[in-house]
Design a protein around this motif. Structure first.
Motif, PDB file in Angstrom:
ATOM      1  N   UNK A  87       0.820  -1.203   0.000  1.00 17.12           N
ATOM      2  CA  UNK A  87       0.000   0.000   0.000  1.00 17.12           C
ATOM      3  C   UNK A  87       0.855   1.255   0.000  1.00 17.12           C
ATOM      4  N   UNK A  88       1.938   1.226   0.756  1.00 24.79           N
ATOM      5  CA  UNK A  88       2.844   2.374   0.809  1.00 24.79           C
ATOM      6  C   UNK A  88       3.546   2.574  -0.533  1.00 24.79           C
ATOM      7  N   UNK A  89       3.961   1.490  -1.153  1.00 25.88           N
ATOM      8  CA  UNK A  89       4.604   1.599  -2.471  1.00 25.88           C
ATOM      9  C   UNK A  89       3.614   2.157  -3.491  1.00 25.88           C
ATOM     10  N   UNK A  90       2.402   1.624  -3.518  1.00 27.71           N
ATOM     11  CA  UNK A  90       1.409   2.115  -4.472  1.00 27.71           C
ATOM     12  C   UNK A  90       1.037   3.571  -4.157  1.00 27.71           C
ATOM     13  N   UNK A  91       1.049   3.938  -2.899  1.00 20.47           N
ATOM     14  CA  UNK A  91       0.809   5.333  -2.526  1.00 20.47           C
ATOM     15  C   UNK A  91       1.889   6.236  -3.120  1.00 20.47           C
ATOM     16  N   UNK A  92       3.141   5.799  -3.051  1.00 21.02           N
ATOM     17  CA  UNK A  92       4.241   6.574  -3.640  1.00 21.02           C
ATOM     18  C   UNK A  92       4.063   6.704  -5.151  1.00 21.02           C
ATOM     19  N   UNK A  93       3.694   5.612  -5.795  1.00 23.61           N
ATOM     20  CA  UNK A  93       3.475   5.644  -7.242  1.00 23.61           C
ATOM     21  C   UNK A  93       2.328   6.598  -7.578  1.00 23.61           C
ATOM     22  N   UNK A  94       1.255   6.530  -6.813  1.00 25.70           N
ATOM     23  CA  UNK A  94       0.111   7.421  -7.020  1.00 25.70           C
ATOM     24  C   UNK A  94       0.535   8.884  -6.872  1.00 25.70           C
ATOM     25  N   UNK A  95       1.308   9.163  -5.849  1.00 23.88           N
ATOM     26  CA  UNK A  95       1.774  10.532  -5.637  1.00 23.88           C
ATOM     27  C   UNK A  95       2.701  10.994  -6.757  1.00 23.88           C
ATOM     28  N   UNK A  96       3.474  10.080  -7.316  1.00 32.04           N
ATOM     29  CA  UNK A  96       4.321  10.443  -8.452  1.00 32.04           C
ATOM     30  C   UNK A  96       3.474  10.783  -9.676  1.00 32.04           C
ATOM     31  N   UNK A 116       4.889  17.111   0.116  1.00 30.16           N
ATOM     32  CA  UNK A 116       4.604  17.003   1.551  1.00 30.16           C
ATOM     33  C   UNK A 116       3.977  15.642   1.875  1.00 30.16           C
ATOM     34  N   UNK A 117       3.167  15.115   0.977  1.00 24.89           N
ATOM     35  CA  UNK A 117       2.573  13.791   1.159  1.00 24.89           C
ATOM     36  C   UNK A 117       3.572  12.682   0.830  1.00 24.89           C
ATOM     37  N   UNK A 118       4.458  12.966  -0.113  1.00 24.21           N
ATOM     38  CA  UNK A 118       5.396  11.947  -0.578  1.00 24.21           C
ATOM     39  C   UNK A 118       6.414  11.563   0.503  1.00 24.21           C
ATOM     40  N   UNK A 119       6.846  12.531   1.283  1.00 20.54           N
ATOM     41  CA  UNK A 119       7.878  12.267   2.299  1.00 20.54           C
ATOM     42  C   UNK A 119       7.438  11.197   3.300  1.00 20.54           C
TER      43      UNK A 119
END
Length: 129
Positions: A87-96, A116-119
């Motif tokens: 979930x964290x990895x997909x969250x990073x991809x989504x934020x990218x 700010x969300x990506x960090x």
């Protein structure tokens, strides 16, 4: 042993993405209208509904995986490589994806907000890896 910090960040990501996904579903037309103007001078100008659909799916799946990761951690005490990690990895991809869109639209303040969300998202990937 329960690790509280990753659970808090997973909860933060889950709330962020599930609420955002809900908003996109509830006001699809309004979001498409606003984003059509936002991306009017970009390569996404004619692809706004499709791009919004992709972001919607990414956000909802990210949120669901983060919630599932919290539950899995509390029930099974799984810390490493559990659902929360994915979930964290997909969250990073989504934020990218979101960052790319903001930069494409030359919305640099919006892009800064994404960072700010990506960090914390990257931090929880690090903690759960």
């Amino acid at each position: 042993m329960i690790q509280v910090a990753p659970l808090l960040v997973l909860a933060f990501l889950a709330i962020t993405f599930l609420q955002s996904g809900y908003d996109k579903i509830k006001d699809w037309k309004g979001n498409v209208e606003w984003l059509t103007g936002h991306f009017a001078n970009t390569i996404l100008a004619k692809q706004v509904p499709f791009a919004l659909g992709i972001v919607l799916v990414l956000e909802v799946v990210s949120g669901i995986l983060c919630v599932s990761g919290i539950i899995q951690h509390l029930v099974q005490d799984v810390v490493i490589r559990g659902l929360g990690f994915y979930g964290a990895i997909l969250s990073c991809i989504t934020l990218l994806f979101l960052l790319f869109g903001q930069r494409l639209a030359k919305d640099y303040d919006g892009a800064r907000t994404i960072v700010i969300y990506f960090i914390p998202a990257v931090l929880v990937v690090f903690w759960l890896n």
